[in-house]
Design a protein around this motif. Structure first.
Motif, mmCIF file in Angstrom:
data_model
loop_
_atom_site.group_PDB
_atom_site.id
_atom_site.type_symbol
_atom_site.label_atom_id
_atom_site.label_comp_id
_atom_site.label_asym_id
_atom_site.label_seq_id
_atom_site.Cartn_x
_atom_site.Cartn_y
_atom_site.Cartn_z
ATOM 1 N N GLU A 93 0.853 -1.300 0.004
ATOM 2 C CA GLU A 93 0.048 -0.016 -0.182
ATOM 3 C C GLU A 93 0.895 1.237 -0.182
ATOM 4 N N ALA A 94 1.892 1.354 -0.833
ATOM 5 C CA ALA A 94 2.846 2.251 -0.968
ATOM 6 C C ALA A 94 2.314 3.525 -1.216
ATOM 7 N N GLY A 95 0.998 3.680 -2.030
ATOM 8 C CA GLY A 95 0.445 5.029 -2.109
ATOM 9 C C GLY A 95 0.071 5.269 -3.700
ATOM 10 N N THR A 96 0.004 6.502 -3.822
ATOM 11 C CA THR A 96 -0.365 7.001 -5.346
ATOM 12 C C THR A 96 0.909 7.004 -6.263
ATOM 13 N N PHE B 107 2.830 9.144 -7.432
ATOM 14 C CA PHE B 107 3.981 10.062 -6.859
ATOM 15 C C PHE B 107 4.487 9.405 -5.467
ATOM 16 N N SER B 108 3.717 9.333 -4.421
ATOM 17 C CA SER B 108 4.484 8.741 -3.069
ATOM 18 C C SER B 108 4.878 7.473 -3.264
ATOM 19 N N SER C 127 4.331 -1.334 -5.643
ATOM 20 C CA SER C 127 2.867 -1.378 -5.189
ATOM 21 C C SER C 127 2.326 0.053 -5.684
ATOM 22 N N LEU C 128 1.444 0.473 -6.545
ATOM 23 C CA LEU C 128 0.999 1.701 -7.039
ATOM 24 C C LEU C 128 -0.464 1.759 -7.008
ATOM 25 N N SER C 129 -1.109 3.008 -6.418
ATOM 26 C CA SER C 129 -2.429 3.086 -6.608
ATOM 27 C C SER C 129 -2.588 3.855 -8.017
ATOM 28 N N ASP C 130 -2.306 3.090 -9.009
ATOM 29 C CA ASP C 130 -2.308 3.473 -10.430
ATOM 30 C C ASP C 130 -2.391 2.282 -11.307
ATOM 31 N N GLU D 102 3.659 0.049 -12.663
ATOM 32 C CA GLU D 102 4.541 -1.030 -11.557
ATOM 33 C C GLU D 102 5.436 -1.583 -12.469
#
Lengths: 341, 341
Positions: free
Chosen positions: A192-195, A197-198, A222-225, A230
């Motif tokens: 759950e590393a984030g967006t 960017f982060s 892991s990217l929320s994208d 990835e």
């Protein structure tokens, strides 16, 4: 072994991502996996949350040659079904699969089919009693060791382990401590590393620091994208650490008051156009004459922007002046020449 | 000391970026620096390539309280002018400023005004003869040591050093080797790291690995993009490594077949809205019930998406169900409550 792919034991670090289509939609899932393959992905994970997803696995399996891993929670019958559908691995959390007898059944099926099992020990799913008596890192490590022991005792010999926290330092510490006491291959990631960017920042430092210490056999950023990003991010990280040499590295300067050209735009355009090309090449896009010629000289190809154009460098030598509108097309043409040699 | 800001000697790691306005346009430059300050930047660098830029420095200096550094190449008179304009530091490459007498004049002015000097040893500007007899890392380190010695011999006592390559491993090795033989504070960065995407990956692993080893007193994440993003990326990196606690950390899961909500969209929207808030808070945006409640429990605030809405968690406890359209606004309202306590 995950299918035909070696993980650990000195094999190259492999890249994973995960589909985010509905697994029950076989056509959409196959299409997404084909995109991952073209982008340089080595292993693909799919979550199998229900019976409809399970039904789609044989069709997906037939269409895809990349190693496939089923991500299973709660229901051991889904894990067994994925194994029987010819998946190369299952990712389970033995603590949430409904007790020892269910784990035993999954282990038996995995052994019979030569299927790998990944033990995923995530802070978010570690047992409450462990968290009450341990700090977070100790709880993740203890949970992983317990689960590995359970599988070892059942005779499973094809295990890899992930120890994840969404906290970067906890993640690094958990892998270090597990690796000090166990030789099983490691699947490394910051969960759950984030967006975009982060997530890029957190994953790159967390995974990268471990890789620099020689820890990590397969990685997932892991990217929320879009999961395709990835794969590209993982290739970029492995290239940066000299662990993989199949990415065109676009060196580009940050702009400053000295910049002449639209360095960021040129660099982005070139990077996007060459993302799927597997080649070991460095291309420098530089905005001025201070660091430009120096960097351009170190690259296989380079441009140093000047007023109304740029100087093209090839293998360290100035080649010719080009106009501003020619910059991107010239770089792409020169890359094509280099990679078709 | 860079102005009133301590760099090194146990001071917190500070964040730098660089303007990309024309320095001669004082109004635009001041406006950009004010944006950097609001975003959490500690030190700002401006390039001063010509006389018109030099003329603008007094006006910029009067308007800005953040420490300011002038980036100078080739012309030592510009460095002396920046020092006299009250700039807190000059970044020079003693090798390209026109000989020993010019370096001596800059040093004399810096000592008289208490101005810091940063020695920038970049692979792209290391002398050719060093490159012919050394490998890249040795050449960067030797060049930095030579330049530091030159300034030390002239009596300069306020020095920091950068050793940069666009190659991540070379950068890491150069800083390690320099730090083993010198105590001067280190400005750490990977030079020309690339676009937002690849620059975040390269800078995060390169700078982050050094910070994890205790090396680095001030950092710049170099991106071919809006320099404001360099500041936010640096804050994200320092927060991830527990070196700064002024960023709202948005934990977000990558989406998979189990996801119910638009996790990426929600996370991006929240992250953008809170970027300039200086608070130590973790907010989890999770797409499903597998890892969602666990992660949401560890965060100060969290949502775990379900069909048609989400469960809101506050300090580890489920608070209430909210509808899909309420998710972002509820998170922002709850953050406001937390940060105004």
């Amino acid at each position: 072994m995950v299918g035909k792919l070696a993980v650990g034991g000195g094999a190259p670090v492999s890249i994973q991502t995960m589909t985010n289509t509905l697994t029950s939609d076989a056509a959409a899932t196959i299409k997404q996996i084909e995109g991952f393959a073209a982008a340089g992905c080595d292993i693909v994970r799919l979550s199998v949350p229900d019976e409809a997803s399970l039904q789609a696995l044989p069709e997906i399996r037939r269409a895809i040659s990349l190693p496939l891993i089923a991500d299973i929670h709660f229901n051991h019958k889904l894990a067994i079904g994925a194994i029987e559908a010819g998946f190369d691995g299952v990712r389970i959390n033995p603590g949430n699969i409904g007790g020892a007898e269910n784990v035993r059944e999954v282990a038996r099926a995995a052994i019979a089919h030569g299927t790998a099992i990944r033990v995923g020990s995530n802070l978010g799913s570690v047992k409450r009693e462990l968290l009450e008596t341990h700090d977070n890192v100790s709880a993740i490590v203890a949970s992983a060791l317990d689960n590995v022991k359970l599988l070892e005792d059942l005779g499973v010999a094809n295990i890899k382990v992930a120890l994840k926290s969404s906290d970067v330092l906890e993640t690094i510490q958990a892998y270090r401590r597990f690796a000090a006491v166990s030789d099983w291959p490691l699947h490394v990631g910051v969960t759950e590393a984030g967006t975009l960017f982060s997530g890029l920042v957190r994953s790159s430092v967390g995974i990268g620091a471990l890789l620099l210490e020689g820890l990590g056999d397969t990685i997932r950023i892991s990217l929320s994208d879009d999961p395709l990003k990835e794969v590209l991010a993982a290739r970029t990280l492995l290239e940066a650490l000299d662990l993989r040499h199949d990415l065109i590295h676009v060196v580009a300067c940050p702009t400053c008051a000295r910049s002449c050209g639209d360095v960021a735009g040129i660099a982005r355009e070139v990077e996007a156009a060459v993302a799927n090309i597997k080649a070991n090449l460095t291309v420098a896009v530089m905005g001025c004459i201070v660091n430009g010629p120096g960097e351009a000289r170190h690259a296989d190809l380079g441009v140093a922007c000047e007023k109304n154009g740029a100087m093209l460098f090839k293998h360290g030598e100035p080649a010719r002046r080009i106009t501003t509108t020619e910059i991107v097309s010239t770089i792409l043409t020169e890359i094509e020449k280099e990679t078709s040699l």
